[in-house]
Design an enzyme around this catalytic site. Structure first.
Site, short mmCIF file in Angstrom:
data_model
loop_
_atom_site.label_atom_id
_atom_site.label_comp_id
_atom_site.label_asym_id
_atom_site.label_seq_id
_atom_site.Cartn_x
_atom_site.Cartn_y
_atom_site.Cartn_z
N CYS A 94 85.15 32.61 65.48
CA CYS A 94 84.98 33.22 66.86
C CYS A 94 86.69 33.90 67.02
CB CYS A 94 85.27 32.18 67.83
SG CYS A 94 85.88 32.59 69.44
N CYS A 145 88.47 33.63 70.07
CA CYS A 145 89.39 32.06 69.71
C CYS A 145 90.72 32.31 68.85
CB CYS A 145 88.64 31.32 69.04
SG CYS A 145 86.96 30.96 70.02
#
Length: 109
Positions: free
Chosen positions: A31, A34
């Protein structure tokens, strides 16, 4: 105080049974957003100096906890107080916004 890691097995002891407020960062290796907020969370953890505990939970490695809290998109940040979900922030945000959310959620009763 650095950001530490939690898993399905340690979530209850590290988050739900913690004495102070705990922010859980639900994330995954793949991600991008993230990874983008990770340095900001590290900085915030240092700035708050233990007033709020910040932990990361990898949704790929610990799917049960992510499923229990209905994580549909990551990053999702959740503030827990006294074992209860107090606040939720979905998506990446600038460091200032993240810090503001954490401090106001931690201060709210």
């Amino acid at each position: 105080m650095a950001v530490s890691k939690v898993s399905d097995t340690t979530f209850e002891s590290e988050v739900l049974k913690a004495t102070g407020p705990v922010v859980v960062d639900f994330w995954a290796e793949w991600c991008g957003p993230c990874r983008m907020i990770a340095p900001a969370l590290e900085e915030i953890a240092g700035t708050l100096n233990g007033k709020v505990k910040i932990v990361k939970l990898n949704v790929d490695e610990s799917p049960a906890t992510a499923q229990k809290y209905g994580i549909m998109s990551i990053p999702t940040l959740m503030m827990f107080k006294n074992g209860e979900l107090a606040s939720r922030q979905v998506g990446a945000a600038p460091r200032q916004k993240l810090e503001q959310w954490i401090t106001s959620a931690a201060a709210a009763t």
